[in-house]
Write a protein that holds these residues in place. Structure first.
Motif, PDB file in Angstrom:
ATOM      1  N   GLY A  64      36.481  23.530 -16.277  1.00 48.54           N
ATOM      2  CA  GLY A  64      35.663  22.591 -15.515  1.00 48.54           C
ATOM      3  C   GLY A  64      35.418  23.040 -14.086  1.00 48.54           C
ATOM      4  O   GLY A  64      35.657  24.193 -13.735  1.00 48.54           O
ATOM      5  N   THR A  66      32.976  22.345 -10.153  1.00 50.92           N
ATOM      6  CA  THR A  66      31.588  22.326  -9.680  1.00 50.92           C
ATOM      7  C   THR A  66      30.929  23.699  -9.822  1.00 50.92           C
ATOM      8  O   THR A  66      29.715  23.788 -10.021  1.00 50.92           O
ATOM      9  CB  THR A  66      31.523  21.893  -8.194  1.00 50.92           C
ATOM     10  N   ILE A  99      32.208  16.966 -14.006  1.00 46.68           N
ATOM     11  CA  ILE A  99      32.751  18.318 -13.826  1.00 46.68           C
ATOM     12  C   ILE A  99      33.947  18.596 -14.735  1.00 46.68           C
ATOM     13  O   ILE A  99      34.700  19.527 -14.513  1.00 46.68           O
ATOM     14  CB  ILE A  99      33.084  18.610 -12.341  1.00 46.68           C
ATOM     15  N   GLY A 155      37.117  28.639 -13.300  1.00 43.85           N
ATOM     16  CA  GLY A 155      37.078  28.694 -11.844  1.00 43.85           C
ATOM     17  C   GLY A 155      38.486  28.746 -11.262  1.00 43.85           C
ATOM     18  O   GLY A 155      39.479  28.705 -11.987  1.00 43.85           O
ATOM     19  N   ILE A 156      38.540  28.852  -9.950  1.00 44.54           N
ATOM     20  CA  ILE A 156      39.817  28.766  -9.232  1.00 44.54           C
ATOM     21  C   ILE A 156      39.603  27.750  -8.114  1.00 44.54           C
ATOM     22  O   ILE A 156      38.571  27.782  -7.434  1.00 44.54           O
ATOM     23  CB  ILE A 156      40.217  30.113  -8.574  1.00 44.54           C
ATOM     24  N   GLY A 157      40.568  26.867  -7.947  1.00 42.87           N
ATOM     25  CA  GLY A 157      40.447  25.889  -6.875  1.00 42.87           C
ATOM     26  C   GLY A 157      41.492  26.129  -5.796  1.00 42.87           C
ATOM     27  O   GLY A 157      42.523  26.757  -6.038  1.00 42.87           O
ATOM     28  N   ARG A 165      41.184  15.959  -5.118  1.00 41.07           N
ATOM     29  CA  ARG A 165      40.019  15.589  -5.931  1.00 41.07           C
ATOM     30  C   ARG A 165      40.451  14.885  -7.209  1.00 41.07           C
ATOM     31  O   ARG A 165      39.706  14.093  -7.768  1.00 41.07           O
ATOM     32  CB  ARG A 165      39.289  16.890  -6.260  1.00 41.07           C
ATOM     33  N   SER A 185      44.295  26.642 -11.213  1.00 42.69           N
ATOM     34  CA  SER A 185      43.354  27.019 -12.263  1.00 42.69           C
ATOM     35  C   SER A 185      43.880  26.529 -13.602  1.00 42.69           C
ATOM     36  O   SER A 185      45.091  26.584 -13.828  1.00 42.69           O
ATOM     37  CB  SER A 185      43.184  28.534 -12.275  1.00 42.69           C
ATOM     38  N   PHE A 186      43.010  26.031 -14.469  1.00 42.41           N
ATOM     39  CA  PHE A 186      43.401  25.475 -15.785  1.00 42.41           C
ATOM     40  C   PHE A 186      44.474  24.408 -15.655  1.00 42.41           C
ATOM     41  O   PHE A 186      45.250  24.194 -16.594  1.00 42.41           O
ATOM     42  CB  PHE A 186      44.010  26.559 -16.694  1.00 42.41           C
TER      43      PHE A 186
HETATM   44  C1  BG6 Z   1      38.620  22.641 -12.409  1.00 43.10           C
HETATM   45  C2  BG6 Z   1      39.167  23.669 -13.315  1.00 43.10           C
HETATM   46  O1  BG6 Z   1      37.920  21.700 -13.109  1.00 43.10           O
HETATM   47  O2  BG6 Z   1      37.817  23.292 -11.442  1.00 43.10           O
HETATM   48  C3  BG6 Z   1      39.993  24.586 -12.527  1.00 43.10           C
HETATM   49  O3  BG6 Z   1      39.956  23.086 -14.333  1.00 43.10           O
HETATM   50  C4  BG6 Z   1      39.310  25.130 -11.292  1.00 43.10           C
HETATM   51  O4  BG6 Z   1      40.415  25.630 -13.362  1.00 43.10           O
HETATM   52  C5  BG6 Z   1      38.506  24.112 -10.560  1.00 43.10           C
HETATM   53  O5  BG6 Z   1      40.294  25.599 -10.415  1.00 43.10           O
HETATM   54  C6  BG6 Z   1      37.527  24.722  -9.560  1.00 43.10           C
HETATM   55  O6  BG6 Z   1      36.628  23.757  -9.129  1.00 43.10           O
HETATM   56  P1  BG6 Z   1      35.380  24.041  -8.208  1.00 43.10           P
HETATM   57  O7  BG6 Z   1      34.705  22.725  -8.084  1.00 43.10           O
HETATM   58  O8  BG6 Z   1      35.933  24.536  -6.915  1.00 43.10           O
HETATM   59  O9  BG6 Z   1      34.547  25.057  -8.908  1.00 43.10           O
END
Ligand code: BG6
Length: 255
Positions: A64, A66, A99, A155-157, A165, A185-186
């Protein structure tokens, strides 16, 4: 059209690939923290890389966020998506529906005119509920498919941003801070040495199930994610990192 070949980006890609030990790095121009259009370019690059790797019949696991939502926006039909199945990498992680991995993988599949499966599991599971849900035939079928995925896109947050969030308890937030979590992540939170400090309790792909023969496409941009990208990429398997100039420069400058 993409503005990727501005002077210097290829050099950034090479330096970053060397520093992070990733086989391939793609850097798009700009900083997505400052310009929303850069996130669209990240999304476009994700779709391009998926298209380069996909084969008929492939299962594609999609996380997931953005950034992946913008990849879904950029998806267009192509014969290469025929017979592919899009599957969410994880169940709910306390994010807004738009998202969540379910929404994004189904949106990608619909735009690609491919098929998809949903993972019907709620957020915030107790360990007992998680175990019994995993026995449900509908959930089991998706988990079996996930284990055969040849492409994983995620992605990586930045840890604090992600905890803020999501529906995260105050006690967990302070624990993440105490344990210096920098990346997520995940549903896994890690410190700058890549050690897992917390894992959200949901079903789906687990980190130790990522396989070397899979194409793992990692996408994250914005200079605010520099530390997070660094912590994740140096310790977890990834085949391709797609990032932006803002993050790439910040990662190289902080070292
Ligand atoms: C989450 C994922 O939904 O989005 C994560 O599960 C990821 O793996 C995160 O780290 C990243 O979010 P964004 O909004 O920064 O792309």
């Amino acid at each position: 059209q993409t503005v990727k070949y501005t002077f210097g980006l290829e050099e950034l890609e090479q330096r970053l690939a060397g520093y992070l030990s990733v086989p391939k790095v793609i850097v798009v121009a700009g900083d997505s923290d400052e310009l929303p259009v850069v996130k669209k370019e990240l999304g476009r690059a994700v779709v391009q890389q998926m298209k380069n790797r996909v084969r008929s019949g492939d299962v594609i696991a999609v996380a997931g966020g953005t950034t992946l939502a913008s990849a879904a926006e950029m998806m267009v039909p192509d014969p290469r998506w025929q017979n592919t199945i899009f599957v969410p990498a994880r169940g709910g992680l306390g994010e807004k529906v738009e998202i969540q991995a379910n929404t994004i993988s189904s949106a990608m599949a619909m735009k690609a005119q491919a098929s998809y499966r949903l993972l019907h599991v709620p957020d915030q599971l107790s360990e007992d509920t998680r175990r019994s849900l995993m026995q449900e035939p509908g959930v089991q079928e998706v988990l079996d498919l996930l284990s055969t995925a040849s492409i994983v896109v995620h992605g990586i947050g930045e840890a604090k941003t992600m905890a803020g969030r999501r529906t995260t308890s105050a006690s967990l937030r302070s624990r993440l801070e105490e344990e210096s979590a920098v990346a997520e992540s995940f549903g896994y939170y890690v410190n700058q040495d890549g050690q897992v400090v917390h894992r959200e309790n949901t079903v789906g792909l687990q980190w130790d199930e990522l396989r070397r023969d899979q194409t793992v496409i990692t996408v994250a941009g914005g200079s605010s994610k520099a530390k997070a990208i660094d912590a994740y990429m140096r310790y977890r398997p990834s085949s391709i990192l797609i990032t932006d100039e803002g993050a790439a420069k910040a990662i190289l400058e902080q070292n």
